[in-house]
Design a protein around this motif. Structure first.
Motif, PDB file in Angstrom:
ATOM      1  N   PHE A  75       2.518   4.398 -13.899  1.00  0.00           N
ATOM      2  CA  PHE A  75       1.874   3.402 -13.038  1.00  0.00           C
ATOM      3  C   PHE A  75       0.580   4.120 -12.443  1.00  0.00           C
ATOM      4  CE2 PHE A  75       6.106   1.289 -12.885  1.00  0.00           C
ATOM      5  CZ  PHE A  75       5.762   0.074 -13.511  1.00  0.00           C
ATOM      6  N   CYS A  76       0.401   5.562 -12.583  1.00  0.00           N
ATOM      7  CA  CYS A  76      -0.273   6.124 -11.697  1.00  0.00           C
ATOM      8  C   CYS A  76      -0.872   7.505 -12.441  1.00  0.00           C
ATOM      9  CB  CYS A  76       0.349   6.352 -10.232  1.00  0.00           C
ATOM     10  SG  CYS A  76      -0.638   7.426  -9.383  1.00  0.00           S
ATOM     11  N   CYS A 114      -0.356  -6.579  -3.629  1.00  0.00           N
ATOM     12  CA  CYS A 114      -1.452  -6.937  -4.338  1.00  0.00           C
ATOM     13  C   CYS A 114      -0.941  -7.184  -5.643  1.00  0.00           C
ATOM     14  CB  CYS A 114      -2.294  -5.345  -4.492  1.00  0.00           C
ATOM     15  SG  CYS A 114      -1.506  -4.533  -5.639  1.00  0.00           S
ATOM     16  N   LEU A 116      -1.813  -6.251  -8.755  1.00  0.00           N
ATOM     17  CA  LEU A 116      -1.343  -5.164  -9.656  1.00  0.00           C
ATOM     18  C   LEU A 116      -0.020  -4.954  -9.865  1.00  0.00           C
ATOM     19  CD1 LEU A 116      -3.329  -1.960 -10.390  1.00  0.00           C
ATOM     20  CD2 LEU A 116      -0.880  -1.719 -10.243  1.00  0.00           C
ATOM     21  N   GLU A 141       5.837   6.634  -8.141  1.00  0.00           N
ATOM     22  CA  GLU A 141       5.158   7.693  -7.240  1.00  0.00           C
ATOM     23  C   GLU A 141       4.898   7.180  -5.937  1.00  0.00           C
ATOM     24  OE1 GLU A 141       2.263   5.140  -7.647  1.00  0.00           O
ATOM     25  OE2 GLU A 141       3.497   5.769  -9.372  1.00  0.00           O
ATOM     26  N   CYS A 144       0.701   4.191  -2.405  1.00  0.00           N
ATOM     27  CA  CYS A 144       0.595   3.295  -1.622  1.00  0.00           C
ATOM     28  C   CYS A 144       1.972   2.477  -1.099  1.00  0.00           C
ATOM     29  CB  CYS A 144      -0.323   2.144  -1.819  1.00  0.00           C
ATOM     30  SG  CYS A 144       0.238   1.231  -3.251  1.00  0.00           S
ATOM     31  N   LYS A 147       3.360  -0.050  -3.684  1.00  0.00           N
ATOM     32  CA  LYS A 147       3.886   0.532  -4.633  1.00  0.00           C
ATOM     33  C   LYS A 147       5.047   1.223  -4.653  1.00  0.00           C
ATOM     34  CE  LYS A 147       0.386   1.996  -8.183  1.00  0.00           C
ATOM     35  NZ  LYS A 147      -0.087   3.307  -8.719  1.00  0.00           N
ATOM     36  N   CYS A 283     -10.504  -0.008  -6.948  1.00  0.00           N
ATOM     37  CA  CYS A 283      -9.080  -0.084  -7.419  1.00  0.00           C
ATOM     38  C   CYS A 283      -9.154   0.022  -9.004  1.00  0.00           C
ATOM     39  CB  CYS A 283      -8.364  -1.433  -7.166  1.00  0.00           C
ATOM     40  SG  CYS A 283      -8.058  -1.623  -5.204  1.00  0.00           S
ATOM     41  N   PRO A 284      -8.111   0.370  -9.631  1.00  0.00           N
ATOM     42  CA  PRO A 284      -7.985   0.335 -11.200  1.00  0.00           C
ATOM     43  C   PRO A 284      -8.091  -1.056 -11.804  1.00  0.00           C
ATOM     44  CG  PRO A 284      -5.921   1.419  -9.953  1.00  0.00           C
ATOM     45  CD  PRO A 284      -6.789   1.027  -8.861  1.00  0.00           C
ATOM     46  N   CYS A 309      -9.275   4.609 -11.293  1.00  0.00           N
ATOM     47  CA  CYS A 309      -8.386   5.534 -12.192  1.00  0.00           C
ATOM     48  C   CYS A 309      -8.269   5.259 -13.403  1.00  0.00           C
ATOM     49  CB  CYS A 309      -6.810   5.506 -11.465  1.00  0.00           C
ATOM     50  SG  CYS A 309      -6.742   6.565  -9.972  1.00  0.00           S
ATOM     51  N   ARG A 313     -11.736   8.748 -12.258  1.00  0.00           N
ATOM     52  CA  ARG A 313     -10.797   9.574 -11.525  1.00  0.00           C
ATOM     53  C   ARG A 313      -9.679   9.926 -12.244  1.00  0.00           C
ATOM     54  NH1 ARG A 313      -9.492   5.547  -7.793  1.00  0.00           N
ATOM     55  NH2 ARG A 313     -11.371   5.721  -6.877  1.00  0.00           N
ATOM     56  N   CYS A 342      -7.729   9.638  -4.598  1.00  0.00           N
ATOM     57  CA  CYS A 342      -7.215   8.421  -4.399  1.00  0.00           C
ATOM     58  C   CYS A 342      -7.252   7.827  -2.831  1.00  0.00           C
ATOM     59  CB  CYS A 342      -5.706   8.453  -4.772  1.00  0.00           C
ATOM     60  SG  CYS A 342      -4.609   6.939  -4.373  1.00  0.00           S
ATOM     61  N   PHE A 374      -4.960  -7.540  -0.523  1.00  0.00           N
ATOM     62  CA  PHE A 374      -3.738  -7.065   0.145  1.00  0.00           C
ATOM     63  C   PHE A 374      -3.685  -5.505  -0.228  1.00  0.00           C
ATOM     64  CE2 PHE A 374      -2.498 -11.437  -0.879  1.00  0.00           C
ATOM     65  CZ  PHE A 374      -2.204 -11.895   0.404  1.00  0.00           C
ATOM     66  N   CYS A 375      -4.562  -4.829  -0.684  1.00  0.00           N
ATOM     67  CA  CYS A 375      -4.627  -3.237  -0.933  1.00  0.00           C
ATOM     68  C   CYS A 375      -5.278  -2.689   0.143  1.00  0.00           C
ATOM     69  CB  CYS A 375      -5.371  -2.991  -2.204  1.00  0.00           C
ATOM     70  SG  CYS A 375      -5.425  -1.233  -2.384  1.00  0.00           S
ATOM     71  N   PRO A 377      -5.306   0.600   1.109  1.00  0.00           N
ATOM     72  CA  PRO A 377      -6.162   1.743   1.149  1.00  0.00           C
ATOM     73  C   PRO A 377      -7.578   1.663   0.863  1.00  0.00           C
ATOM     74  CG  PRO A 377      -4.018   2.222   0.193  1.00  0.00           C
ATOM     75  CD  PRO A 377      -4.021   0.576   0.500  1.00  0.00           C
TER      76      PRO A 377
HETATM   77  S1  BJ8 Z   1      -4.016   7.651  -7.975  1.00  0.00           S
HETATM   78  S2  BJ8 Z   1      -5.530   4.507  -7.304  1.00  0.00           S
HETATM   79  S3  BJ8 Z   1      -3.230   5.038  -9.873  1.00  0.00           S
HETATM   80  S4  BJ8 Z   1      -1.971   5.316  -6.454  1.00  0.00           S
HETATM   81  S5  BJ8 Z   1      -4.346  -1.815  -5.837  1.00  0.00           S
HETATM   82  S6  BJ8 Z   1      -0.914  -0.801  -6.061  1.00  0.00           S
HETATM   83  S7  BJ8 Z   1      -3.436   1.125  -4.303  1.00  0.00           S
HETATM   84  S8  BJ8 Z   1      -2.188  -1.920  -3.043  1.00  0.00           S
HETATM   85  S9  BJ8 Z   1      -3.151   1.308  -7.667  1.00  0.00           S
HETATM   86 FE1  BJ8 Z   1      -3.656   3.952  -7.668  1.00  0.00          FE
HETATM   87 FE2  BJ8 Z   1      -2.475   6.110  -8.469  1.00  0.00          FE
HETATM   88 FE3  BJ8 Z   1      -4.071   6.023  -6.500  1.00  0.00          FE
HETATM   89 FE4  BJ8 Z   1      -5.066   5.962  -8.799  1.00  0.00          FE
HETATM   90 FE5  BJ8 Z   1      -1.408   0.084  -4.124  1.00  0.00          FE
HETATM   91 FE6  BJ8 Z   1      -3.902  -0.723  -3.940  1.00  0.00          FE
HETATM   92 FE7  BJ8 Z   1      -2.285  -2.083  -5.100  1.00  0.00          FE
HETATM   93 FE8  BJ8 Z   1      -3.045  -0.152  -6.002  1.00  0.00          FE
END
Ligand code: BJ8
Length: 422
Positions: A75-76, A114, A116, A141, A144, A147, A283-284, A309, A313, A342, A374-375, A377
């Motif tokens: 996911f990251c 969020c 996602l 991972e 945030c 997640k 955001c991705p 991302c 990124r 990030c 709701f994100c 960061p």
């Molecule tokens: S390195 S950006 S892929 S964590 S949109 S789930 S941050 S509340 S995605 Fe990410 Fe890795 Fe960082 Fe990249 Fe949380 Fe925000 Fe939802 Fe997000």
């Protein structure tokens, strides 16, 4: 066809709901992608991959599994594909960009989460994603809070490995991340039964770097005016990079870049010269989250870059290929991944400089920051980015939205008003 249906049944998908999802996706893709004018010939590859996203690619993955390969879902972009490939496994991105299974998802994660996250949880609970169902291991991972807590719940549904990603970039954080790479390497070795050798890691690093170089080449070509490729197609390319075979993908994108080079040399593009050029940041955007790019590109602007991302990124930094032993290679991986800017990191000031530099390199006329509702960061950083862009004299618009379509009209009005000022 019947063979695909049998495969989906074997994966225990909810066939009826899945048929519905594919129908909606097909319609959405037709409206947003196939309607574009002046598309590249190489976009046929994108259309094909997308039309077979739950078909041929899943078949390939199932065939690989039958031959003894393992499948790892992520996911990251902090999860190093180099290690996954070096263990002889297949890596697929599982982030989802569609509203599906939301009610079910809200039985596992709070409403104020969020989209996602709700989407990948919803896809799992509603049995809609053949990628998730193909995974032997799913890697979470600690980025945030949304997640990291969602993975606690998700680990009741799937075999998970959680990587600790630090939140700062001091030497002790680097040490922590380096040790997490070793722990991930060991988890992969247990999963696959393959030892990760220096030779295998060197080869895998070459494969992943080649993919990044192809995407860097694409990014560099987008500095041209007129823009040679739409932002929608470029986003799709970045989305596909997370689940297509990396070697095939790299070859196809390099072919596409050859075509773009010829187009740039001939002064051709997808929009007239001097069309307002925007950089998307934030955001991705996971497949099929094409709402905002579509709204922007139907409002008289063209998107020339993605600071996310699913974009820069993930592709900006290469892994050093010079170390010859495993220890050196792991150091190189740690150094490369810890450069990722990030918003989960604090402080994260390099991101501000990176956005301004990217806007300049791509000849962007403005920056649109995309934050998912709701994100936390990225909502915080949207404010910081706004101040930094104002100081740099770059027009800026911050958008906060979700996967729903209810706000499409209102968003379009705001984007159009912004584009008019450029
Ligand atoms: S390195 S950006 S892929 S964590 S949109 S789930 S941050 S509340 S995605 Fe990410 Fe890795 Fe960082 Fe990249 Fe949380 Fe925000 Fe939802 Fe997000």
């Amino acid at each position: 066809d019947a063979a695909h249906k049998a495969m989906w049944e074997k994966l225990d998908l909810d066939i009826e709901a899945h048929d519905g999802l594919l129908a909606v996706l097909g319609k959405f893709y037709g409206d947003i992608y196939l309607s574009q004018e002046g598309r590249l010939k190489g976009a046929e590859y994108l259309d094909f991959v997308l039309s077979e996203v739950h078909g041929l690619r899943i078949k390939e993955i199932q065939d690989a599994k039958a031959a003894g390969k393992k499948v790892v879902g992520t996911f990251c972009v902090f999860v190093p594909e180099e290690l996954t490939l070096a263990a002889g496994a297949v890596q697929v991105g599982l982030c989802a960009g569609a509203k599906a299974g939301t009610e079910l998802a809200e039985t596992l994660v709070p409403r104020g989460t969020c989209d996602l996250i709700k989407s990948f949880v919803g896809f799992k609970l509603a049995r809609l994603c053949p990628y998730t169902e193909s995974c032997d291991l799913i890697v979470g991972e600690t980025t945030c809070d949304g997640k990291k807590k969602a993975y606690e719940a998700f680990s009741q549904l799937a075999n998970m490995h959680i990587m600790e990603v630090p939140q700062c970039k001091a030497p002790c954080d680097m040490t922590l991340f380096r040790s997490e790479l070793v722990r991930y390497k060991e988890a992969l070795e247990t999963l696959t039964g393959n030892a990760i050798t220096a030779a295998a890691l060197a080869e895998a690093t070459k494969v992943v770097n080649a993919k990044r170089r192809a995407l860097q080449r694409l990014s560099a070509l987008r500095a041209a005016d007129p823009a040679p490729i739409s932002g929608r197609d470029a986003l799709l390319i970045n989305q596909i990079s997370f689940y297509d075979d990396p070697v095939r993908f790299t070859a196809k994108i390099n072919e596409l870049c050859d075509e773009i080079e010829a187009r740039v040399a001939a002064g051709q593009g997808v929009a007239p010269k001097k069309t307002p050029r925007l950089l998307l940041a934030g955001c991705p955007m996971a497949v099929p989250n094409w709402k905002l790019p579509y709204l922007i590109e139907s409002s008289g602007a063209v998107i020339v870059g993605e600071e996310s991302c699913i974009g820069e990124r993930n592709t900006r930094d290469l892994t050093d290929e010079t170390p010859a032993d495993l220890d050196g290679m792991l150091d190189a991986l740690a150094a490369r991944y810890m450069q990722i800017d990030c918003a989960c990191f604090t402080p994260n000031d390099e991101r501000l400089d990176n956005i301004a530099a990217l806007a300049k390199r791509l000849n962007a006329d403005g920056v649109v920051h995309y934050g998912l509702l709701f994100c936390q960061p990225y909502a915080h950083e949207a404010m910081k980015v706004g101040k930094a862009m104002t100081a740099a004299g770059i027009p800026y618009l911050a958008i906060e939205t979700d996967y729903g379509m209810e706000d499409a009209g209102q968003l379009k009005t705001r984007v159009e008003a912004f584009v008019e000022t450029l």
